[in-house]
Enzyme design. Structure first.
Site, PDB file in Angstrom:
ATOM      1  N   GLU A   1      40.702  35.113  34.360  1.00 16.02           N
ATOM      2  CA  GLU A   1      39.773  36.523  35.322  1.00 16.02           C
ATOM      3  C   GLU A   1      39.174  37.033  34.569  1.00 16.02           C
ATOM      4  O   GLU A   1      38.825  38.631  34.845  1.00 16.02           O
ATOM      5  CB  GLU A   1      40.551  37.143  35.990  1.00 16.02           C
ATOM      6  CG  GLU A   1      41.444  36.073  37.048  1.00 16.02           C
ATOM      7  CD  GLU A   1      40.356  35.370  38.837  1.00 16.02           C
ATOM      8  OE1 GLU A   1      39.733  35.961  38.638  1.00 16.02           O
ATOM      9  OE2 GLU A   1      40.422  33.945  38.261  1.00 16.02           O
TER      10      GLU A   1
ATOM     11  N   HIS B   1      44.938  41.590  40.415  1.00 13.25           N
ATOM     12  CA  HIS B   1      44.648  41.268  38.918  1.00 13.25           C
ATOM     13  C   HIS B   1      45.374  42.609  38.575  1.00 13.25           C
ATOM     14  O   HIS B   1      45.143  43.801  39.250  1.00 13.25           O
ATOM     15  CB  HIS B   1      43.007  42.066  39.255  1.00 13.25           C
ATOM     16  CG  HIS B   1      41.849  40.160  39.067  1.00 13.25           C
ATOM     17  ND1 HIS B   1      40.722  40.766  39.305  1.00 13.25           N
ATOM     18  CD2 HIS B   1      41.962  39.465  38.599  1.00 13.25           C
ATOM     19  CE1 HIS B   1      40.445  39.682  40.283  1.00 13.25           C
ATOM     20  NE2 HIS B   1      40.571  38.737  39.467  1.00 13.25           N
TER      21      HIS B   1
ATOM     22  N   CYS C   1      36.043  48.338  38.666  1.00 13.49           N
ATOM     23  CA  CYS C   1      36.078  46.118  38.900  1.00 13.49           C
ATOM     24  C   CYS C   1      34.911  45.557  39.015  1.00 13.49           C
ATOM     25  O   CYS C   1      33.843  44.693  38.382  1.00 13.49           O
ATOM     26  CB  CYS C   1      36.465  45.331  40.409  1.00 13.49           C
ATOM     27  SG  CYS C   1      38.252  45.398  41.505  1.00 13.49           S
TER      28      CYS C   1
END
Ligand code: SUG
Length: 451
Positions: free
Chosen positions: A174, A251, A375
């Site tokens: 990721e 995450h 993000c």
């Protein structure tokens, strides 16, 4: 001078709420809501400009082409007229259409993992696009991410590009959302901390038992460090706490944030708790001749895991304003939750840590899909020479910002409801917008529809 550059993902014209991310509480909660693409893009741009105004180098990464017609064709939809293809997908497989329309590429912390030239074996900056294998809509991103990164970081003298790690089941990568570089300053060599949820090759009996999916495999992080030529003493692999994943920490950047010599983290972030932090401190001291890593631990009695996830306290950007002086760039939600707001006031006031300023932004549109300030950005540490090798159009400044705002206002819809995704005019509008954008940014042709 070597500096960290924030590349923010620009929100694309199809920004919508499709509830595509199991394990991401905000995404599931807002499924089916009407989105505001224009506002979303303007909120993102306003954050970029504010950071540039603080004196931080700020650049932009373009959105991806959506709806992703090539992906729909790969799922068997055919037809010469794209309008018919979209109508067939909307009728037969609305969930596939939603995946093909997601503007999720805006969360560029998931675009790639990189290693600055000070840390790599060959003295170049190394990039590996994330495979994003654990979610269909996100797995459509790596090919365009690779094209965009190659167009921006095009000098072979300075930049090296690797293919994504193969994405078999369990081998999710990721990107930088699970990676933090710790060093006395951007110019120093760094300790690279890779946080993973599980081992893809472990015996099933050893796998953490989870309600929500773990998205990052240890093996994927190891592959990235290996490909980039990172020396072993500069790499640390740390396991996420399974309970954090099950609380909605999909995450690591939802539960810890690091910058320079400071690591702000929730006490429940890592599987091995204080031992993991002690090992990071020791590795940091070994690498930097006894210097100390400032590990700021946020206790659960001050901020619960649930409040950390709701507020995105740890999805803040921690940025260096001057040597030893850091600011936290936080979403407005952090001020709306009492415990978090009170904690932040104490954090800023405490002289024992370098964090002395708080800047709050309204990023509501992205937040409703589980994407906070951190993000939305990919951190790229670059020397002056490497910065000079980038196309000048990617920087955010007094000239480019108003042009980008104009561009958004001209091309983006005010609102988007789930049924609008099949509208063939949305496809045309998006392509027209992206074509104009590549010219504004000076990137040449980077999208499939342009070739
Ligand atoms: O992958 N949300 C993204 C949010 C990514 C946040 N990134 C970081 N933490 N670095 C995700 O879960 C939701 C899309 C939707 O439901 O329409 C989404 O993909």
């Amino acid at each position: 001078m070597t500096r960290e550059v924030n590349f923010d993902g620009l929100v694309g014209p199809t920004h919508n709420y499709a509830g595509l991310s199991h394990g991401n509480v905000a995404s599931l909660t807002h499924r089916g809501a009407v989105s505001r693409p224009r506002e979303a893009a303007l909120q993102g741009l306003a954050k970029m400009k504010a950071l540039a105004d603080l004196g931080l180098p700020q650049a932009i990464l373009p959105p991806h082409e959506r709806p992703d017609i090539a992906a729909l064709r790969a799922f068997g939809f055919s037809g010469r007229r794209e309008a018919d293809l979209l109508a067939a997908a909307a009728k037969q497989a609305p969930a596939l259409l939603a995946a093909a329309c997601s503007a999720s590429a805006m969360w560029v912390a998931n675009a790639a993992t990189l290693t600055p030239s000070s840390d790599s074996a060959d003295g170049r900056v190394h990039f590996t696009p994330a495979n994003l294998a654990s979610k269909l809509h996100r797995s459509l991103e790596p090919a365009q991410t690779a094209r965009s990164l190659r167009a921006i970081f095009h000098s072979e003298k300075h930049f090296a590009h690797h293919p994504p790690v193969p994405g078999a089941q369990g081998f999710g990568d990721e990107g930088a959302a699970n990676h933090t570089r710790l060093a006395p300053s951007a110019a120093h060599r760094g300790l690279h901390v890779y946080v993973y949820g599980h081992r893809a090759l472990a015996h099933p009996a050893e796998a953490p038992r989870l309600r929500f999916p773990s998205r990052q495999a240890l093996e994927a992080s190891e592959a990235v460090a290996r490909a980039h030529g990172l020396p072993a003493r500069q790499a640390a692999f740390v396991q996420q706490a399974p309970a954090a994943i099950d609380a909605g920490v999909f995450h690591n950047d939802v539960i810890s944030v690091g910058n320079d010599d400071c690591l702000l983290h929730h006490e429940k972030a890592f599987a091995r708790g204080p031992r993991a932090i002690a090992e990071l401190k020791a590795a940091y001291a070994r690498l930097h001749r006894g210097r100390e890593l400032v590990a700021v631990r946020v206790p659960a009695r001050r901020v619960s895991l649930a409040d950390a996830v709701r507020s995105y306290l740890f999805n803040t950007q921690l940025v260096t304003l001057a040597p030893g002086r850091m600011a936290l760039v936080a979403p407005a939600e952090c001020r709306e939750i009492k415990a978090v707001s009170a904690y932040l006031d104490d954090l800023i006031a405490d002289p024992a840590n370098p964090i002395s300023e708080l800047h709050v932004f309204n990023l509501r549109e992205s937040m409703r899909n589980g994407g906070g300030p951190a993000c939305l950005r990919l951190r790229v540490t670059l020397s002056a020479e490497e910065r000079a090798a980038l196309p000048p159009g990617v920087w955010i400044n007094d000239q480019s910002y108003p042009r980008l705002v104009e561009w958004v206002k001209k091309h983006y819809r005010e609102t988007l409801a789930p049924r609008d995704l099949a509208d063939p005019r949305l496809l045309e509008e998006s392509r027209r917008a992206l074509d104009a954008l590549t010219k504004l940014l000076g990137l040449g042709n980077i999208y499939p529809f342009q070739s």
